[in-house]
Design a protein around this motif. Structure first.
Motif, PDB file in Angstrom:
ATOM      1  N   ASN A 232     -32.596 -43.693 -24.915  1.00  6.65           N
ATOM      2  CA  ASN A 232     -33.488 -44.690 -25.517  1.00  6.65           C
ATOM      3  C   ASN A 232     -34.948 -44.300 -25.310  1.00  6.65           C
ATOM      4  O   ASN A 232     -35.296 -43.670 -24.319  1.00  6.65           O
ATOM      5  N   GLY A 233     -35.800 -44.709 -26.261  1.00  4.51           N
ATOM      6  CA  GLY A 233     -37.242 -44.542 -26.092  1.00  4.51           C
ATOM      7  C   GLY A 233     -37.731 -43.118 -26.228  1.00  4.51           C
ATOM      8  O   GLY A 233     -38.809 -42.773 -25.721  1.00  4.51           O
ATOM      9  N   VAL A 234     -36.946 -42.244 -26.887  1.00  2.00           N
ATOM     10  CA  VAL A 234     -37.353 -40.835 -26.976  1.00  2.00           C
ATOM     11  C   VAL A 234     -37.580 -40.375 -28.418  1.00  2.00           C
ATOM     12  O   VAL A 234     -37.876 -39.199 -28.653  1.00  2.00           O
ATOM     13  N   ALA A 235     -37.437 -41.269 -29.381  1.00  2.00           N
ATOM     14  CA  ALA A 235     -37.571 -40.855 -30.789  1.00  2.00           C
ATOM     15  C   ALA A 235     -38.960 -40.285 -31.052  1.00  2.00           C
ATOM     16  O   ALA A 235     -39.970 -40.826 -30.581  1.00  2.00           O
ATOM     17  N   GLY A 236     -39.007 -39.184 -31.785  1.00  2.00           N
ATOM     18  CA  GLY A 236     -40.271 -38.533 -32.125  1.00  2.00           C
ATOM     19  C   GLY A 236     -40.759 -37.557 -31.070  1.00  2.00           C
ATOM     20  O   GLY A 236     -41.794 -36.911 -31.254  1.00  2.00           O
ATOM     21  N   LYS A 237     -40.000 -37.422 -29.965  1.00  2.00           N
ATOM     22  CA  LYS A 237     -40.495 -36.577 -28.860  1.00  2.00           C
ATOM     23  C   LYS A 237     -39.833 -35.201 -28.826  1.00  2.00           C
ATOM     24  O   LYS A 237     -38.787 -34.984 -29.422  1.00  2.00           O
ATOM     25  N   MET A 238     -40.441 -34.313 -28.036  1.00  2.00           N
ATOM     26  CA  MET A 238     -39.931 -32.959 -27.821  1.00  2.00           C
ATOM     27  C   MET A 238     -39.720 -32.747 -26.321  1.00  2.00           C
ATOM     28  O   MET A 238     -40.535 -33.199 -25.512  1.00  2.00           O
ATOM     29  N   PHE A 239     -38.610 -32.075 -25.968  1.00  2.00           N
ATOM     30  CA  PHE A 239     -38.299 -31.806 -24.559  1.00  2.00           C
ATOM     31  C   PHE A 239     -37.858 -30.353 -24.387  1.00  2.00           C
ATOM     32  O   PHE A 239     -37.225 -29.775 -25.284  1.00  2.00           O
ATOM     33  N   ASN A 240     -38.119 -29.817 -23.220  1.00  2.00           N
ATOM     34  CA  ASN A 240     -37.570 -28.513 -22.859  1.00  2.00           C
ATOM     35  C   ASN A 240     -36.073 -28.651 -22.601  1.00  2.00           C
ATOM     36  O   ASN A 240     -35.634 -29.611 -21.952  1.00  2.00           O
ATOM     37  N   ALA A 241     -35.316 -27.671 -23.088  1.00  2.00           N
ATOM     38  CA  ALA A 241     -33.888 -27.611 -22.772  1.00  2.00           C
ATOM     39  C   ALA A 241     -33.652 -26.283 -22.068  1.00  2.00           C
ATOM     40  O   ALA A 241     -33.259 -25.286 -22.687  1.00  2.00           O
ATOM     41  N   GLY A 242     -33.957 -26.255 -20.780  1.00  2.00           N
ATOM     42  CA  GLY A 242     -33.798 -25.044 -19.983  1.00  2.00           C
ATOM     43  C   GLY A 242     -33.135 -25.383 -18.665  1.00  2.00           C
ATOM     44  O   GLY A 242     -32.837 -26.540 -18.371  1.00  2.00           O
ATOM     45  N   ASN A 243     -32.953 -24.331 -17.880  1.00  2.00           N
ATOM     46  CA  ASN A 243     -32.288 -24.507 -16.590  1.00  2.00           C
ATOM     47  C   ASN A 243     -33.299 -24.600 -15.464  1.00  2.00           C
ATOM     48  O   ASN A 243     -32.994 -25.034 -14.368  1.00  2.00           O
ATOM     49  N   GLY A 244     -34.539 -24.149 -15.729  1.00  2.00           N
ATOM     50  CA  GLY A 244     -35.570 -24.159 -14.697  1.00  2.00           C
ATOM     51  C   GLY A 244     -35.570 -22.889 -13.847  1.00  2.00           C
ATOM     52  O   GLY A 244     -36.323 -22.780 -12.883  1.00  2.00           O
ATOM     53  N   GLY A 245     -34.733 -21.906 -14.201  1.00  2.00           N
ATOM     54  CA  GLY A 245     -34.679 -20.644 -13.443  1.00  2.00           C
ATOM     55  C   GLY A 245     -35.576 -19.593 -14.086  1.00  2.00           C
ATOM     56  O   GLY A 245     -36.152 -19.809 -15.158  1.00  2.00           O
ATOM     57  N   ASN A 246     -35.706 -18.465 -13.406  1.00  2.00           N
ATOM     58  CA  ASN A 246     -36.568 -17.399 -13.916  1.00  2.00           C
ATOM     59  C   ASN A 246     -36.089 -16.061 -13.358  1.00  2.00           C
ATOM     60  O   ASN A 246     -36.203 -15.810 -12.164  1.00  2.00           O
ATOM     61  N   PHE A 247     -35.522 -15.218 -14.234  1.00  2.00           N
ATOM     62  CA  PHE A 247     -35.009 -13.913 -13.825  1.00  2.00           C
ATOM     63  C   PHE A 247     -35.577 -12.837 -14.736  1.00  2.00           C
ATOM     64  O   PHE A 247     -35.613 -13.020 -15.963  1.00  2.00           O
ATOM     65  N   THR A 248     -35.995 -11.717 -14.134  1.00  2.00           N
ATOM     66  CA  THR A 248     -36.428 -10.596 -14.968  1.00  2.00           C
ATOM     67  C   THR A 248     -35.187  -9.892 -15.521  1.00  2.00           C
ATOM     68  O   THR A 248     -34.070 -10.059 -14.999  1.00  2.00           O
ATOM     69  N   LEU A 249     -35.401  -9.078 -16.560  1.00  2.00           N
ATOM     70  CA  LEU A 249     -34.279  -8.309 -17.109  1.00  2.00           C
ATOM     71  C   LEU A 249     -33.762  -7.316 -16.080  1.00  2.00           C
ATOM     72  O   LEU A 249     -32.548  -7.105 -15.974  1.00  2.00           O
ATOM     73  N   ASN A 250     -34.682  -6.716 -15.302  1.00  2.00           N
ATOM     74  CA  ASN A 250     -34.234  -5.780 -14.263  1.00  2.00           C
ATOM     75  C   ASN A 250     -33.339  -6.486 -13.238  1.00  2.00           C
ATOM     76  O   ASN A 250     -32.295  -5.967 -12.854  1.00  2.00           O
ATOM     77  N   GLN A 251     -33.754  -7.678 -12.783  1.00  2.00           N
ATOM     78  CA  GLN A 251     -32.932  -8.440 -11.831  1.00  2.00           C
ATOM     79  C   GLN A 251     -31.573  -8.783 -12.443  1.00  2.00           C
ATOM     80  O   GLN A 251     -30.534  -8.712 -11.779  1.00  2.00           O
ATOM     81  N   THR A 252     -31.607  -9.162 -13.712  1.00  2.00           N
ATOM     82  CA  THR A 252     -30.380  -9.607 -14.374  1.00  2.00           C
ATOM     83  C   THR A 252     -29.381  -8.468 -14.527  1.00  2.00           C
ATOM     84  O   THR A 252     -28.189  -8.623 -14.240  1.00  2.00           O
ATOM     85  N   TRP A 253     -29.876  -7.311 -14.940  1.00  2.00           N
ATOM     86  CA  TRP A 253     -28.969  -6.165 -15.092  1.00  2.00           C
ATOM     87  C   TRP A 253     -28.401  -5.739 -13.729  1.00  2.00           C
ATOM     88  O   TRP A 253     -27.228  -5.389 -13.612  1.00  2.00           O
ATOM     89  N   LYS A 254     -29.231  -5.837 -12.681  1.00  2.00           N
ATOM     90  CA  LYS A 254     -28.771  -5.501 -11.324  1.00  2.00           C
ATOM     91  C   LYS A 254     -27.662  -6.471 -10.883  1.00  2.00           C
ATOM     92  O   LYS A 254     -26.624  -6.065 -10.360  1.00  2.00           O
ATOM     93  N   LEU A 255     -27.903  -7.746 -11.134  1.00  2.00           N
ATOM     94  CA  LEU A 255     -26.934  -8.781 -10.758  1.00  2.00           C
ATOM     95  C   LEU A 255     -25.596  -8.550 -11.473  1.00  2.00           C
ATOM     96  O   LEU A 255     -24.520  -8.639 -10.863  1.00  2.00           O
ATOM     97  N   LEU A 256     -25.664  -8.214 -12.739  1.00  2.00           N
ATOM     98  CA  LEU A 256     -24.424  -7.984 -13.496  1.00  2.00           C
ATOM     99  C   LEU A 256     -23.656  -6.774 -12.951  1.00  2.00           C
ATOM    100  O   LEU A 256     -22.429  -6.816 -12.843  1.00  2.00           O
ATOM    101  N   GLN A 257     -24.391  -5.722 -12.590  1.00  2.00           N
ATOM    102  CA  GLN A 257     -23.711  -4.546 -12.014  1.00  2.00           C
ATOM    103  C   GLN A 257     -23.054  -4.909 -10.690  1.00  2.00           C
ATOM    104  O   GLN A 257     -21.937  -4.467 -10.394  1.00  2.00           O
ATOM    105  N   GLU A 258     -23.730  -5.750  -9.888  1.00  2.00           N
ATOM    106  CA  GLU A 258     -23.157  -6.166  -8.609  1.00  2.00           C
ATOM    107  C   GLU A 258     -21.892  -6.991  -8.827  1.00  2.00           C
ATOM    108  O   GLU A 258     -20.889  -6.800  -8.140  1.00  2.00           O
ATOM    109  N   ILE A 259     -21.946  -7.931  -9.777  1.00  2.00           N
ATOM    110  CA  ILE A 259     -20.770  -8.775 -10.060  1.00  2.00           C
ATOM    111  C   ILE A 259     -19.585  -7.889 -10.451  1.00  2.00           C
ATOM    112  O   ILE A 259     -18.455  -8.101 -10.033  1.00  2.00           O
TER     113      ILE A 259
END
Ligand code: UD1
Length: 313
Positions: A232-259
């Motif tokens: 309720n009460g949000v018509a006409g508005k805009m909101f972020n739809a994110g997770n609030g995290g922040n990862f570089t591509l280098n970190q992400t590729w490293k994490l995937l290799q580790e997994i």
């Protein structure tokens, strides 16, 4: 007994749209509008008998009108995504993302739809000096795609203020998860990373890999989109739809290799035109006003997505 709510999902055969269809089905009847340009019927295969499917291109305004009759909420996700695609082929992305979006809002208004939830994009922020990116920051689009998605936000706002249609715009932040199509050069980076990981080949990182993203798991996004249809009460508005995290591509590729327990050094190529350097959502407004409550950590989302690709590619 109250009659079932009717929903329309434009782009419902796409990666995010097909997840949203699954999120919505317990709450009402779902009609999908999709021209199958970047979406695939496969994405809705096991729910196909539970949905209405309309093979319609949103550039066809007349075809949209009958679909809107008796509909409670339209979820407008149909688009030609991708920043680089909008630079390589600006005409189709312009007509679909701007004219098509206008057609969807207009048809919804004329059809008496209660609310339209619109898939906007974090790309509208462009490069900002500070992170996280909050809704009150001035937009700084750096690519045709970012401009197009921003125009859709402005139309959402104006369809509310001038025509009384309830609209909510959600700026999606780099969504990833099962059913993201890794088959094109324009595919989302995580789908490409996963394809390479499972094939034991090296991905190409554009630039130095220190650009960062707020990667958001698709089920969390779909959950928030549904909440945006109810709040309720949000018509006409805009909101972020994110997770609030922040990862570089280098970190992400490293994490995937580790997994995966492998070592596959990435190749590095020239930086991509129109690329945003850093991206991270301030989620406070979405939490407060929409009840946003992301369930999946980045690592959990990566593991689930990887399992899906392992069995589906
Ligand atoms: C942008 C938007 C996002 C939107 C999406 C739609 C931002 C911050 N995000 O995503 O909200 O939903 O468009 O398409 O603007 N990359 C590589 N190698 C590859 C592919 C990509 O290094 O093979 C890099 C890109 O240069 C970029 C990052 O990975 O730095 C993410 O790219 P991509 O997945 O295409 O998404 P964005 O352009 O960030």
């Amino acid at each position: 007994m109250a009659s079932q709510k009717k929903f329309v999902v434009t782009g419902g055969a796409g990666f995010i749209g097909s997840q949203l269809v699954r999120t919505l089905l317990p709450h009402g009847s779902v009609a999908v509008v999709d021209n199958l340009l970047t979406g695939h019927e496969n994405n809705v295969a096991e729910v196909r008998s539970q949905i209405e499917f309309h093979k319609i291109d949103i550039r066809d305004a007349a075809a949209l009108l009958p679909v809107m009759q008796g509909v409670d909420t339209v979820f407008h996700l149909a688009a030609i995504p991708s920043v680089p695609r909008s630079i390589d082929e600006p005409e189709p992305s312009h007509t679909v993302n701007i004219d098509g979006t206008f057609n969807v809002f207009r048809a919804a208004q004329l059809g008496g739809v209660r609310r339209v939830v619109y898939a906007a994009s974090s790309s509208a922020y462009g490069d900002t000096e500070v992170l996280p990116k909050t809704e009150s920051m001035a937009p700084r689009p750096m690519s045709p795609y970012a401009v197009q998605k921003l125009v859709g936000e402005y139309y959402a706002s104006v369809f509310h203020s001038c025509f009384g249609l309830e609209t909510v715009a959600l700026r999606f932040f780099n969504v990833f998860g099962p059913r993201q199509d890794p088959s094109s050069a324009y595919s989302g980076v995580l789908s490409l990373f996963m394809k390479h990981l499972l094939a034991r080949t090296s991905p190409t990182i554009f630039g130095d890999g220190e650009q960062s993203r707020d990667f958001t798991y698709v089920e969390d996004v779909a959950g928030l989109v549904y909440k945006a249809s109810l709040a309720n009460g949000v018509a006409g508005k805009m909101f972020n739809a994110g997770n609030g995290g922040n990862f570089t591509l280098n970190q992400t590729w490293k994490l995937l290799q580790e997994i995966e327990g492998v070592s596959l050094p990435a190749n590095y190529g020239p930086p991509r035109a129109g690329d945003v350097r850093a991206s991270m959502a301030d989620t406070a407004s979405a939490v407060r006003e929409l009840g946003h409550a992301p369930q999946f950590s980045f690592e959990e989302g990566l593991k689930r997505t990887l399992e899906w690709y392992r069995t589906s590619l």
